[in-house]
Design a protein around this motif. Structure first.
Motif, short mmCIF file in Angstrom:
data_model
loop_
_atom_site.label_atom_id
_atom_site.label_comp_id
_atom_site.label_asym_id
_atom_site.label_seq_id
_atom_site.Cartn_x
_atom_site.Cartn_y
_atom_site.Cartn_z
N LYS A 61 0.89 -1.13 0.04
CA LYS A 61 0.05 -0.11 0.04
C LYS A 61 0.84 1.21 -0.15
CE LYS A 61 -4.11 -2.18 1.50
NZ LYS A 61 -5.32 -1.98 2.53
N ARG A 62 1.92 1.32 -0.69
CA ARG A 62 2.65 2.41 -1.17
C ARG A 62 2.35 3.02 -2.45
NH1 ARG A 62 5.95 3.89 2.65
NH2 ARG A 62 6.98 5.33 1.38
N ILE A 63 2.54 4.32 -2.75
CA ILE A 63 2.48 5.01 -4.01
C ILE A 63 3.84 5.46 -4.46
CG2 ILE A 63 1.45 7.12 -5.04
CD1 ILE A 63 -0.60 7.09 -2.66
N PHE A 64 4.39 5.21 -5.42
CA PHE A 64 5.78 5.76 -5.93
C PHE A 64 5.27 6.62 -7.19
CE2 PHE A 64 6.47 1.37 -4.26
CZ PHE A 64 7.57 1.74 -3.84
N TRP A 65 6.13 7.75 -7.43
CA TRP A 65 6.09 8.54 -8.64
C TRP A 65 7.35 9.19 -8.96
CZ3 TRP A 65 5.20 9.79 -3.38
CH2 TRP A 65 5.63 10.99 -2.88
N VAL A 66 7.53 9.69 -10.20
CA VAL A 66 8.57 10.63 -10.43
C VAL A 66 8.17 11.94 -10.61
CG1 VAL A 66 9.74 8.61 -11.58
CG2 VAL A 66 8.05 10.06 -12.83
N ASP A 67 9.14 12.98 -10.25
CA ASP A 67 8.58 14.16 -10.28
C ASP A 67 9.84 15.03 -11.33
OD1 ASP A 67 8.56 17.05 -9.93
OD2 ASP A 67 7.26 16.79 -8.08
N ALA A 68 9.26 15.50 -12.64
CA ALA A 68 10.26 15.91 -13.32
C ALA A 68 10.74 17.25 -12.87
CB ALA A 68 9.68 15.91 -14.72
N GLY A 69 9.95 17.97 -12.00
CA GLY A 69 10.46 19.17 -11.71
C GLY A 69 11.58 19.29 -10.55
N TYR A 70 11.34 18.37 -9.76
CA TYR A 70 12.46 18.18 -8.58
C TYR A 70 13.62 16.95 -9.09
CZ TYR A 70 9.69 20.81 -5.07
OH TYR A 70 8.95 21.88 -4.48
N ASP A 71 13.23 16.34 -10.13
CA ASP A 71 14.13 15.35 -10.54
C ASP A 71 14.47 14.14 -9.56
OD1 ASP A 71 14.71 16.74 -13.08
OD2 ASP A 71 16.30 18.16 -12.05
N THR A 72 13.03 13.64 -9.12
CA THR A 72 13.12 12.71 -8.17
C THR A 72 12.25 11.43 -8.53
OG1 THR A 72 11.25 13.67 -7.13
CG2 THR A 72 13.52 14.49 -6.16
N VAL A 73 12.69 10.48 -7.66
CA VAL A 73 11.58 9.38 -7.59
C VAL A 73 11.44 9.12 -6.07
CG1 VAL A 73 11.42 6.85 -7.91
CG2 VAL A 73 12.72 7.94 -9.58
N GLU A 74 9.92 9.17 -5.56
CA GLU A 74 9.85 9.09 -4.37
C GLU A 74 8.70 8.21 -4.05
OE1 GLU A 74 9.53 13.19 -2.96
OE2 GLU A 74 9.53 13.71 -4.92
N SER A 75 8.38 8.05 -2.67
CA SER A 75 7.13 7.14 -2.23
C SER A 75 6.77 7.70 -1.04
CB SER A 75 7.43 5.57 -2.22
OG SER A 75 8.36 5.27 -1.19
N VAL A 76 5.34 7.10 -0.91
CA VAL A 76 4.50 7.50 0.64
C VAL A 76 3.61 6.31 0.27
CG1 VAL A 76 4.70 10.01 0.39
CG2 VAL A 76 2.73 8.93 -0.46
N ASP A 77 2.94 5.98 1.64
CA ASP A 77 2.04 5.08 1.85
C ASP A 77 0.82 5.62 1.54
OD1 ASP A 77 0.84 6.63 3.90
OD2 ASP A 77 1.71 5.24 5.56
N TYR A 78 -0.38 4.83 1.53
CA TYR A 78 -1.66 5.50 0.67
C TYR A 78 -2.31 6.72 1.56
CZ TYR A 78 -2.20 1.29 -2.46
OH TYR A 78 -2.27 0.42 -3.30
N ASN A 79 -1.75 6.80 2.80
CA ASN A 79 -2.28 8.08 3.66
C ASN A 79 -1.34 9.19 3.69
OD1 ASN A 79 -4.73 6.65 4.26
ND2 ASN A 79 -3.49 5.26 5.70
N GLY A 80 -0.47 9.37 2.69
CA GLY A 80 0.75 10.29 2.79
C GLY A 80 1.68 10.31 3.82
N ASN A 81 1.87 9.12 4.53
CA ASN A 81 2.73 8.74 5.74
C ASN A 81 4.12 8.15 5.09
OD1 ASN A 81 1.09 10.30 7.55
ND2 ASN A 81 -0.01 8.55 7.48
N SER A 82 4.98 8.10 5.87
CA SER A 82 6.28 7.24 5.64
C SER A 82 6.88 7.81 4.29
CB SER A 82 5.94 5.71 5.78
OG SER A 82 5.40 5.52 6.93
N TRP A 83 6.95 9.04 4.09
CA TRP A 83 7.56 9.52 2.73
C TRP A 83 9.08 9.08 2.54
CZ3 TRP A 83 11.83 13.03 2.34
CH2 TRP A 83 11.86 13.62 1.22
#
Length: 151
Positions: A61-83
């Motif tokens: 139950k984690r979300i992964f995404w890439v942000d082309a503005g910050y040049d990152t690969v990141e993740s959080v849990d479904y509630n926005g915690n544990s970034w």
């Protein structure tokens, strides 16, 4: 009918009767979720720039995404915690993202002839795959575990 979901590519994913999507905006980008009928809309994480690719780790139950503005690969849990910041490099521009646990694969506009592989837990770079003459942007993973059971 219109669920009020902003258009951004086709970055929408579904799990546990929830849908998730990205929305661009200069310091106003975000990832949101809602029930499948559009109700209970909630912002999961804010202050993103250009979240492009999005993937769900349904088991954890984690979300992964890439942000082309910050040049990152990141993740959080479904509630926005544990970034977690998994990857960041100033000379990159991540775009597409695919998850085949335990690995993430992403495309990059600045190193367009490669697909990058990361450990999805630590963000450690595993390797780069050369795409001979190709310039991939989006990326899709095909894996038997992601397919619905046959009849």
């Amino acid at each position: 009918g219109d669920l009020g979901i902003p258009y951004n590519h086709d970055a929408r994913f579904f799990h546990d009767s929830l849908m998730f999507w990205t929305d661009w905006g200069f310091f106003n980008g975000k990832i949101e979720k809602a029930s499948l009928n559009g109700g209970q809309r909630v912002t999961v994480i804010m202050y993103l720039l250009y979240p492009n690719g999005i993937e769900l780790d349904r088991g954890n139950k984690r979300i992964f995404w890439v942000d082309a503005g910050y040049d990152t690969v990141e993740s959080v849990d479904y509630n926005g915690n544990s970034w977690k910041l998994l990857y960041q490099r100033s000379n990159s521009h991540p775009f597409g993202l695919a998850l085949i646990p335990p690995f993430l694969f992403f495309t990059d506009w600045l190193t367009a002839e490669h697909i990058h592989q990361l450990d999805a837990t630590t963000g450690k770079v595993i390797r780069k795959y050369s795409v001979n003459g190709g310039l991939p942007t989006g990326i899709v993973a095909y894996d038997a575990s992601r397919q619905p059971a046959g009849i």
